[in-house]
Design a protein around this motif. Structure first.
Motif, mmCIF file in Angstrom:
data_model
loop_
_atom_site.group_PDB
_atom_site.id
_atom_site.type_symbol
_atom_site.label_atom_id
_atom_site.label_comp_id
_atom_site.label_asym_id
_atom_site.label_seq_id
_atom_site.Cartn_x
_atom_site.Cartn_y
_atom_site.Cartn_z
ATOM 1 N N ILE A 118 0.820 -1.229 0.000
ATOM 2 C CA ILE A 118 0.000 0.000 0.000
ATOM 3 C C ILE A 118 0.846 1.268 0.000
ATOM 4 C CG2 ILE A 118 -2.028 1.129 0.951
ATOM 5 C CD1 ILE A 118 -2.385 -1.895 0.346
ATOM 6 N N ARG A 119 1.641 1.482 1.076
ATOM 7 C CA ARG A 119 2.375 2.760 1.168
ATOM 8 C C ARG A 119 3.435 2.821 0.087
ATOM 9 N NH1 ARG A 119 4.324 4.590 6.902
ATOM 10 N NH2 ARG A 119 5.988 3.173 6.291
ATOM 11 N N GLU A 120 3.484 3.978 -0.557
ATOM 12 C CA GLU A 120 4.344 4.101 -1.720
ATOM 13 C C GLU A 120 5.811 3.932 -1.351
ATOM 14 O OE1 GLU A 120 2.835 4.194 -4.684
ATOM 15 O OE2 GLU A 120 4.821 3.957 -5.556
ATOM 16 N N GLU A 121 6.222 4.488 -0.192
ATOM 17 C CA GLU A 121 7.651 4.374 0.155
ATOM 18 C C GLU A 121 8.031 2.924 0.418
ATOM 19 O OE1 GLU A 121 5.346 6.440 1.607
ATOM 20 O OE2 GLU A 121 5.980 6.917 3.629
ATOM 21 N N ASP A 122 7.087 2.149 0.981
ATOM 22 C CA ASP A 122 7.354 0.723 1.195
ATOM 23 C C ASP A 122 7.432 -0.011 -0.137
ATOM 24 O OD1 ASP A 122 5.229 0.561 4.140
ATOM 25 O OD2 ASP A 122 7.362 1.056 3.938
ATOM 26 N N VAL A 123 6.547 0.363 -1.041
ATOM 27 C CA VAL A 123 6.555 -0.251 -2.379
ATOM 28 C C VAL A 123 7.899 0.010 -3.048
ATOM 29 C CG1 VAL A 123 5.546 -0.091 -4.684
ATOM 30 C CG2 VAL A 123 4.059 -0.152 -2.690
ATOM 31 N N ALA A 124 8.350 1.243 -2.962
ATOM 32 C CA ALA A 124 9.629 1.609 -3.576
ATOM 33 C C ALA A 124 10.767 0.794 -2.962
ATOM 34 C CB ALA A 124 9.885 3.108 -3.404
ATOM 35 N N ASP A 125 10.751 0.676 -1.634
ATOM 36 C CA ASP A 125 11.806 -0.084 -0.959
ATOM 37 C C ASP A 125 11.775 -1.544 -1.380
ATOM 38 O OD1 ASP A 125 11.604 1.676 2.258
ATOM 39 O OD2 ASP A 125 12.739 2.084 0.423
ATOM 40 N N ALA A 126 10.577 -2.107 -1.432
ATOM 41 C CA ALA A 126 10.459 -3.541 -1.765
ATOM 42 C C ALA A 126 11.005 -3.811 -3.165
ATOM 43 C CB ALA A 126 9.010 -3.992 -1.653
#
Lengths: 179, 467
Positions: free
Chosen positions: A41-49
């Motif tokens: 969901i959270r964009e920063e987490d998506v980017a990190d993943a």
């Protein structure tokens, strides 16, 4: 034909061709993005993943003996990274886990979310987390139910039934008057 | 692999700029690593932790606290019961000890075997030589394996592999029924069970060598934990609901009037854009009597040739009759005839932009029966070829013959063709059908075709009648 190109890129990447690796990742970028979005969901987490997955893939590409299974190998790494990030977030409490549509505006998308992005998120909104994952793996990655069962350690019948349930929920959500 | 279409999920999303920047940053790291590390050996290092201290702790806790896990030095104990042809394993888990992660990688594999996918190894051919290795941590054992039951067991040989108790399980009539082999290695001290599975053509000797070559790595994972009873119950409930929903969906069946009649046109899946019309169907004793027969139409001549007599009739094969639990109740030689179906496929529109797989011409032969609501559902499989027969002409209800020119598609999609909008083709498919079914008028009436171009959705199947 597409499979041949992918396999050639893998071979070149293994021989140190960074641009071949980048091209390989670019081919899967949309699928990775949709998957990470469904998990995190959270964009920063998506980017990190995604970025961690790219680096993990590069580091361990030589362990992939059969290039034709690159897709399942890649999504397995991505899922593991998404799960790790989720676990870290859980330790921070419920505030760290927004709802599906809340996360859209949190990172680099202040103001307007693209229409397709919103449609994507709205489409998945009626589903619980588990059903969302299955829909992505089935429709975005094109995995068979048996492959999904192996990836997520579920029984194949469970996967099939949840996909069907997911489709029903979406139908009801978008067409509540249809019997 | 056929792509399923889902419009919303297949649209391209806009990746936000900040996310794209992180991706680009990862690419830059890859480029930097690639240029600096070219020629260096790819090393990884495993963090290996052998928690033998856990054994001491567990033993101390048992002695001091009287935990009642009698003689439980380590993570689990097991009970094994063997009787004629069966073996049952029951595990008692010591929940006081934390589960640890475990991996097992073989250093030895039989010739020409490579890693296929994850923990599966094979030659890449359908030769019965696959090997799978599952390293089960205690959370896995707790959830999946508290009880294991084996039937049809020939022998459970107990030995030691890599200092661990190992059970080598072989099965009766292994050659005839193409039974696999199992090796279980038990490590209660460090908390894992290894399962090494070999398909029918792998010898137990080779499988033992693979098991003996495993590099086993145990690592701490603070997030690995046993499921609580509530979580297990919830999971079991979810599975039960999912299974019931699936069965309800599949058992809903179709109304008899919804089956497309001979001569009528069935619209296929929208993303393929083809329609199908069955023109006629007939039974033949000899494949060579099928109108327009050409040897080029046989999909796999190597597989078909052993089963054809000189005059094109089908040799009998050894068939098992199965009961409702899938157990064999009878085996007998069974004759076979040929069902030839002439159909017309028409490409009604151009393919969707993302569909590059062509148009499937073939179909699955399905036997239907009425359910209690008078609707038609797929009848359960009653028969199976004895595995050692290597008889595959009826596998999955597929046709084995199509009288069209060679495949124009890339890859091994024999029954698919590229069609332009407006194209149509009339063609003949041939299915092998058991003689007793072919000669039974009532049974024949229950046969329908399920064209692969409909998408084969098991919850909403669309069938075409043959007669």
């Amino acid at each position: 034909m597409e499979r041949d190109k992918t396999e050639k890129l893998i071979l070149r990447a293994r021989h140190g061709d960074a641009e071949a690796f980048v091209e390989l990742m670019e081919r899967y970028k949309q699928s990775m993005y949709k998957t990470a979005k469904a998990w995190l969901i959270r964009e920063e987490d998506v980017a990190d993943a995604i970025s961690e997955t790219i680096l993990d893939c590069f580091e361990h590409l030589d362990t992939l003996k059969e290039p034709r299974y690159f897709g399942t190998w890649l999504v397995r790494i991505l899922i593991n990274n998404c799960s790790s990030i989720r676990k870290q977030n859980r330790k921070c409490g419920p505030a760290a886990e927004p709802g599906l549509l809340d996360g859209a505006g949190s990172f680099g998308m202040a103001g307007a979310v693209s229409e397709d992005n919103r449609a994507f998120l709205e489409y998945l909104e009626p589903l619980n987390e588990e059903d969302r994952k299955l829909m992505i793996l089935f429709y975005v990655w094109g995995f068979r139910t048996r492959e999904i069962a192996e990836l997520l350690h579920l029984r194949e019948t469970t996967v099939k039934a949840r996909l069907q349930r997911g489709r029903e929920k979406i139908k009801k959500s978008f067409f509540p008057l249809v019997v | 692999m056929r792509k399923e279409k889902n419009g919303v999920l297949s649209r391209e999303l806009v990746i936000p700029e900040e996310t794209q920047k992180k991706i680009e940053a990862a690419y830059d790291i890859v480029r930097a690593k690639s240029s600096e590390a070219r020629g260096e050996s790819a090393g990884g290092h495993r963090h290996i932790w052998k928690p033998s201290a856990a054994v001491v702790l567990a033993a101390a806790m048992i002695l001091v606290c009287g935990l009642g896990v009698a003689a439980a030095v380590g993570h689990f104990t097991k009970q094994v019961e063997e009787s004629d042809g069966t073996a049952s394993y029951t595990f008692e888990i010591n929940y006081e000890l934390k589960p640890v992660e475990v991996t097992a990688v073989p250093e030895y594999l039989p010739e020409d075997m490579t890693l296929a996918d994850g923990d599966k190894y094979g030659s890449g051919k359908d030769d019965g030589r696959d090997i799978s290795i599952w390293a089960m941590n205690m959370a896995d054992v707790d959830y999946y394996m508290q009880r294991m039951d084996f039937t049809g067991v020939e022998k459970v040989e107990k030995t030691t592999i890599q200092g661990m108790e190992a059970h080598l399980i072989t099965y009766r009539d292994a050659e005839k029924y193409r039974k696999p082999k199992d090796i279980y290695m038990f490590n209660p001290e460090d908390g894992y069970v290894l399962w090494v599975w070999g398909d029918y053509a792998v010898s137990m000797e080779e499988l033992e060598k693979v098991a003996g070559s495993l590099t086993i790595t145990v690592t701490e994972n603070p997030d690995l934990a046993y499921m609580t009873e509530e979580e297990k119950e919830e999971e079991a409930q979810l599975e039960k609901e999912a299974q019931e929903a699936w069965e309800a969906a599949v058992n809903r069946g179709v109304a008899p009037e919804d089956i497309t009649a001979v001569g009528e046109t069935l619209e296929g899946a929208d993303f393929i854009g083809a329609s199908y019309t069955i023109e006629e169907a007939a039974i033949y004793d000899s494949l060579y009597d099928v109108p327009g027969y050409t040897p080029d139409g046989v999909c796999d001549r190597e597989k078909a040739a052993p089963w054809l007599n000189e005059d094109g009739t089908h040799k009998p094969y050894l068939r098992s009759t199965l009961d409702e639990n899938g157990q064999i109740v009878e085996e007998k030689e069974t004759g076979v005839k040929f069902l030839a179906v002439t159909a017309t496929v028409r490409q009604e529109k151009a393919y969707d932009a993302e569909w590059d797989n062509g148009t499937p011409f073939d179909a699955v032969l399905v036997r239907l029966e009425k359910n209690e609501d008078g609707r038609l559902v797929q009848a359960p499989d009653r028969y199976a070829a004895v595995p050692s027969e290597d008889y595959e002409l009826q596998m999955g209800g597929s046709c084995f013959y199509l009288n069209q020119a060679a495949d124009t598609m890339d890859g091994a999609r024999y029954f698919w063709r590229h069609m332009e909008a407006g194209d149509s083709q009339t063609y003949t498919m041939v299915f092998a059908v058991d003689e007793d079914l072919a000669e039974n008028r009532e049974e024949l009436q229950n046969l329908v075709l399920w064209f692969n171009g409909t998408g084969n959705d098991p919850e909403n199947p669309r069938y075409s009648a043959l007669w």
